[in-house]
Motif scaffolding. Structure first.
Motif, PDB file in Angstrom:
ATOM      1  N   VAL A 155       0.870  -1.180   0.000  1.00  0.00           N
ATOM      2  CA  VAL A 155       0.000   0.000   0.000  1.00  0.00           C
ATOM      3  C   VAL A 155       0.904   1.226   0.000  1.00  0.00           C
ATOM      4  O   VAL A 155       1.725   1.388   0.907  1.00  0.00           O
ATOM      5  N   ALA A 156       0.790   2.080  -1.002  1.00  0.00           N
ATOM      6  CA  ALA A 156       1.513   3.358  -0.986  1.00  0.00           C
ATOM      7  C   ALA A 156       0.805   4.258   0.021  1.00  0.00           C
ATOM      8  O   ALA A 156      -0.344   4.654  -0.184  1.00  0.00           O
ATOM      9  N   PHE A 157       1.501   4.564   1.126  1.00  0.00           N
ATOM     10  CA  PHE A 157       0.842   5.155   2.283  1.00  0.00           C
ATOM     11  C   PHE A 157       1.310   6.588   2.549  1.00  0.00           C
ATOM     12  O   PHE A 157       2.482   6.824   2.817  1.00  0.00           O
ATOM     13  N   PRO A 158       0.376   7.567   2.497  1.00  0.00           N
ATOM     14  CA  PRO A 158       0.717   8.971   2.737  1.00  0.00           C
ATOM     15  C   PRO A 158       0.745   9.309   4.235  1.00  0.00           C
ATOM     16  O   PRO A 158      -0.141  10.008   4.738  1.00  0.00           O
ATOM     17  N   GLN A 159       1.769   8.837   4.944  1.00  0.00           N
ATOM     18  CA  GLN A 159       1.835   8.987   6.401  1.00  0.00           C
ATOM     19  C   GLN A 159       1.836  10.454   6.849  1.00  0.00           C
ATOM     20  O   GLN A 159       1.439  10.763   7.965  1.00  0.00           O
ATOM     21  N   ASP A 160       2.274  11.353   5.993  1.00  0.00           N
ATOM     22  CA  ASP A 160       2.361  12.765   6.378  1.00  0.00           C
ATOM     23  C   ASP A 160       1.149  13.572   5.912  1.00  0.00           C
ATOM     24  O   ASP A 160       1.159  14.800   5.942  1.00  0.00           O
ATOM     25  N   GLY A 161       0.098  12.872   5.480  1.00  0.00           N
ATOM     26  CA  GLY A 161      -1.085  13.567   4.984  1.00  0.00           C
ATOM     27  C   GLY A 161      -1.117  13.561   3.467  1.00  0.00           C
ATOM     28  O   GLY A 161      -0.107  13.318   2.802  1.00  0.00           O
ATOM     29  N   VAL A 162      -2.285  13.829   2.928  1.00  0.00           N
ATOM     30  CA  VAL A 162      -2.475  13.776   1.477  1.00  0.00           C
ATOM     31  C   VAL A 162      -2.563  15.190   0.907  1.00  0.00           C
ATOM     32  O   VAL A 162      -1.672  15.650   0.193  1.00  0.00           O
ATOM     33  N   LEU A 163      -3.599  15.916   1.269  1.00  0.00           N
ATOM     34  CA  LEU A 163      -3.815  17.242   0.681  1.00  0.00           C
ATOM     35  C   LEU A 163      -2.966  18.324   1.332  1.00  0.00           C
ATOM     36  O   LEU A 163      -2.653  19.331   0.702  1.00  0.00           O
ATOM     37  N   ARG A 164      -2.597  18.114   2.595  1.00  0.00           N
ATOM     38  CA  ARG A 164      -1.862  19.181   3.296  1.00  0.00           C
ATOM     39  C   ARG A 164      -0.409  19.286   2.820  1.00  0.00           C
ATOM     40  O   ARG A 164       0.296  20.209   3.201  1.00  0.00           O
ATOM     41  N   ARG A 165       0.043  18.335   2.028  1.00  0.00           N
ATOM     42  CA  ARG A 165       1.398  18.376   1.466  1.00  0.00           C
ATOM     43  C   ARG A 165       1.284  18.351  -0.061  1.00  0.00           C
ATOM     44  O   ARG A 165       1.081  17.297  -0.652  1.00  0.00           O
ATOM     45  N   PRO A 166       1.391  19.510  -0.704  1.00  0.00           N
ATOM     46  CA  PRO A 166       1.235  19.554  -2.169  1.00  0.00           C
ATOM     47  C   PRO A 166       2.201  18.596  -2.855  1.00  0.00           C
ATOM     48  O   PRO A 166       3.380  18.533  -2.501  1.00  0.00           O
ATOM     49  N   GLY A 167       1.693  17.836  -3.791  1.00  0.00           N
ATOM     50  CA  GLY A 167       2.532  16.882  -4.522  1.00  0.00           C
ATOM     51  C   GLY A 167       2.320  15.440  -4.120  1.00  0.00           C
ATOM     52  O   GLY A 167       2.717  14.527  -4.846  1.00  0.00           O
ATOM     53  N   VAL A 168       1.703  15.204  -2.947  1.00  0.00           N
ATOM     54  CA  VAL A 168       1.531  13.823  -2.479  1.00  0.00           C
ATOM     55  C   VAL A 168       0.543  13.057  -3.358  1.00  0.00           C
ATOM     56  O   VAL A 168       0.758  11.886  -3.677  1.00  0.00           O
ATOM     57  N   ILE A 169      -0.531  13.721  -3.772  1.00  0.00           N
ATOM     58  CA  ILE A 169      -1.513  13.057  -4.643  1.00  0.00           C
ATOM     59  C   ILE A 169      -0.843  12.563  -5.929  1.00  0.00           C
ATOM     60  O   ILE A 169      -1.066  11.427  -6.365  1.00  0.00           O
ATOM     61  N   MET A 171       2.230  11.777  -6.271  1.00  0.00           N
ATOM     62  CA  MET A 171       3.119  10.676  -5.906  1.00  0.00           C
ATOM     63  C   MET A 171       2.349   9.366  -5.745  1.00  0.00           C
ATOM     64  O   MET A 171       2.803   8.294  -6.160  1.00  0.00           O
ATOM     65  N   LEU A 172       1.156   9.449  -5.119  1.00  0.00           N
ATOM     66  CA  LEU A 172       0.317   8.255  -4.983  1.00  0.00           C
ATOM     67  C   LEU A 172      -0.104   7.745  -6.364  1.00  0.00           C
ATOM     68  O   LEU A 172      -0.135   6.536  -6.607  1.00  0.00           O
ATOM     69  N   ASP A 173      -0.414   8.670  -7.258  1.00  0.00           N
ATOM     70  CA  ASP A 173      -0.787   8.297  -8.618  1.00  0.00           C
ATOM     71  C   ASP A 173       0.387   7.605  -9.319  1.00  0.00           C
ATOM     72  O   ASP A 173       0.215   6.588  -9.992  1.00  0.00           O
ATOM     73  N   SER A 174       1.588   8.138  -9.119  1.00  0.00           N
ATOM     74  CA  SER A 174       2.784   7.527  -9.718  1.00  0.00           C
ATOM     75  C   SER A 174       3.002   6.118  -9.167  1.00  0.00           C
ATOM     76  O   SER A 174       3.347   5.190  -9.909  1.00  0.00           O
ATOM     77  N   ALA A 175       2.805   5.958  -7.844  1.00  0.00           N
ATOM     78  CA  ALA A 175       2.978   4.640  -7.220  1.00  0.00           C
ATOM     79  C   ALA A 175       1.962   3.650  -7.793  1.00  0.00           C
ATOM     80  O   ALA A 175       2.294   2.490  -8.064  1.00  0.00           O
ATOM     81  N   ALA A 176       0.732   4.127  -7.988  1.00  0.00           N
ATOM     82  CA  ALA A 176      -0.308   3.255  -8.547  1.00  0.00           C
ATOM     83  C   ALA A 176       0.065   2.816  -9.963  1.00  0.00           C
ATOM     84  O   ALA A 176      -0.120   1.654 -10.337  1.00  0.00           O
ATOM     85  N   GLN A 177       0.633   3.747 -10.738  1.00  0.00           N
ATOM     86  CA  GLN A 177       1.053   3.394 -12.102  1.00  0.00           C
ATOM     87  C   GLN A 177       2.263   2.468 -12.090  1.00  0.00           C
ATOM     88  O   GLN A 177       2.446   1.677 -13.014  1.00  0.00           O
ATOM     89  N   ALA A 178       3.070   2.558 -11.008  1.00  0.00           N
ATOM     90  CA  ALA A 178       4.298   1.757 -10.929  1.00  0.00           C
ATOM     91  C   ALA A 178       4.049   0.367 -10.347  1.00  0.00           C
ATOM     92  O   ALA A 178       4.989  -0.389 -10.131  1.00  0.00           O
ATOM     93  N   GLY A 179       2.782   0.043 -10.032  1.00  0.00           N
ATOM     94  CA  GLY A 179       2.495  -1.341  -9.704  1.00  0.00           C
ATOM     95  C   GLY A 179       2.151  -1.688  -8.264  1.00  0.00           C
ATOM     96  O   GLY A 179       2.041  -2.867  -7.944  1.00  0.00           O
ATOM     97  N   VAL A 180       1.986  -0.699  -7.369  1.00  0.00           N
ATOM     98  CA  VAL A 180       1.515  -1.070  -6.036  1.00  0.00           C
ATOM     99  C   VAL A 180       0.074  -1.573  -6.152  1.00  0.00           C
ATOM    100  O   VAL A 180      -0.655  -1.218  -7.072  1.00  0.00           O
ATOM    101  N   GLU A 181      -0.307  -2.416  -5.209  1.00  0.00           N
ATOM    102  CA  GLU A 181      -1.649  -2.997  -5.268  1.00  0.00           C
ATOM    103  C   GLU A 181      -2.719  -2.088  -4.676  1.00  0.00           C
ATOM    104  O   GLU A 181      -3.898  -2.189  -5.021  1.00  0.00           O
ATOM    105  N   PHE A 182      -2.291  -1.186  -3.764  1.00  0.00           N
ATOM    106  CA  PHE A 182      -3.234  -0.303  -3.074  1.00  0.00           C
ATOM    107  C   PHE A 182      -2.616   1.076  -2.895  1.00  0.00           C
ATOM    108  O   PHE A 182      -1.398   1.218  -2.837  1.00  0.00           O
TER     109      PHE A 182
END
Length: 396
Positions: A155-169, A171-182
């Protein structure tokens, strides 16, 4: 790592029954026969003497953080502030000097999991502006040492928050494209203070990229229940039934019985699952109510020996014990059910079919010295042998 294959595990007991031999080929259980072990057979290649031990299916750790432990390093004293945000800040301040994340620290954690009988894992891996996707690479490298003997989903996990840190969304999208399952989320209200915004963003990625969602939800009571409702609505709207998990979900145990019943019915209708680490100071997710509603749930160790807490051994059976004890479970059927949740019933949390010790099941087998399943749970004796996908991963 070299992990020899087992072809027959002779003279083991399934839940206290008479001795059997378990036959294995290509990582699959091909036969379970009455044991008539000839001493001469036991010496041949791939034949294991089970010594009359109890056999359980491999344990499934449905909520781990294998990327961020100081296991293998000198003792690290607890520091920083309490609360989710306080722990996040402390971890961010110290992780680099401890070499977190790295394949080496992850390897220490995986070794502890495996020697305690875990053969399948769903692990959250931190993805943030400081580490990027490095943690995912480190976990993949450490897991690769086990080949297909250890099942690991990320699971690509945004431990430091999602929206409060610009760019995290992104990064999660990139992780999803790179093959993480969740992809994961974290307290959409408590951390981001924008529950609709965080959840809309996560569900959009999951829908676009074909991945699942696993959200950490610590927010209590009505605030937490409100976010569970938001998750239910979005799971339905995006057609993600069977692809969404709520981790922790303390709120479910804290709202009144009628509200809980409504939430459980809605979760079950969409096969939204839950995972718990059986926290000692909070009410437990209610076994009978979840089972009656048909809500699947699994156990996890959470982080072990990390910058959040010095506790944890990597023993998933210990978490099952903690859940059963804290829930006041004492009857044989309930104790058996808890072990089932810790093993075969939770295989889907790591992307495996629920099999267990049956012909056609994946050969994930744990041997321990116990009278029966209940005895194994309440005593949690040392694991004598651990077999993953037909390979011997650990032998005491």
């Amino acid at each position: 790592m070299h992990h020899p294959a087992a072809s027959v595990i002779r003279n083991v007991r399934l839940d206290g029954g008479s001795p059997v031999d378990i036959r294995i080929a290509d990582g699959v259980i091909t036969g379970i026969d009455d044991s008539a072990a000839a001493a001469s057979d036991t010496a041949s290649d791939g034949v294991v003497d089970g010594r009359g031990l109890l056999a359980l299916p491999g344990f499934v750790n449905a909520h781990a953080h294998v990327d961020k432990s100081w296991w293998g390093l000198p003792w690290q004293s607890y520091g920083g502030e309490g609360g989710t945000d306080g722990r996040i800040r402390h971890e961010r301040a110290r992780r680099d000097e401890l070499g977190i994340p790295s394949a080496e620290t992850t390897a220490h954690v995986l070794r502890e999991f495996v020697r305690h009988g875990t053969t399948a894992i769903r692990t959250h891996v931190d993805v943030d502006l400081g580490v990027g996707l490095r943690g995912i690479e480190a976990v993949r490298e450490a897991a690769a040492a086990y080949g297909d003997a250890l099942q690991v989903q990320i699971v690509a996990f945004p431990q430091d928050g999602v929206l409060r840190r610009p760019g995290v969304i992104d990064m999660l999208d990139s992780a999803a494209q790179a093959g993480v399952e969740f992809i994961g989320g974290l307290d959409p209200a408590g951390i981001d203070r924008n529950p609709v915004g965080q959840l809309d963003a996560l569900f959009r990625i999951a829908s676009d990229r074909g991945v699942g969602i696993d959200v950490h939800l610590h927010d209590p009571g009505d605030l937490g229940a409100f976010q569970i409702e938001l998750i239910i609505e979005r799971t339905l709207a995006h057609g993600l039934a069977g692809r969404v998990n709520i981790a922790h979900g303390f709120a479910l145990a804290q709202v009144d019985a009628a509200h809980r019943r409504d939430l459980l019915q809605a979760l079950a209708a969409l096969d939204i699952t839950m995972t718990t680490v059986a926290p000692l100071r909070l009410p437990q997710l209610p076994l009978q109510e979840l089972d009656a509603a048909g809500v699947r749930f699994g156990f996890g160790t959470d982080g072990i020996r990390d910058l959040w807490s010095p506790y944890g051994t990597g023993d998933l059976l210990g978490i099952a014990w903690q859940y059963a004890r804290a829930s006041g479970l004492v009857r044989d059927d309930d104790l058996r059910r808890v072990v089932e949740i810790a093993t075969s019933a939770s295989a889907p949390f790591a992307g495996l079919y629920a099999g267990g010790l049956v012909v056609g099941g994946r050969a994930d087998i744990v041997l321990l010295d116990a009278e029966n399943v209940m005895d194994a749970l309440v005593r949690a004796p040392e694991r004598e042998m651990v077999v993953g996908n037909g390979r011997i991963l650990f032998e005491r």
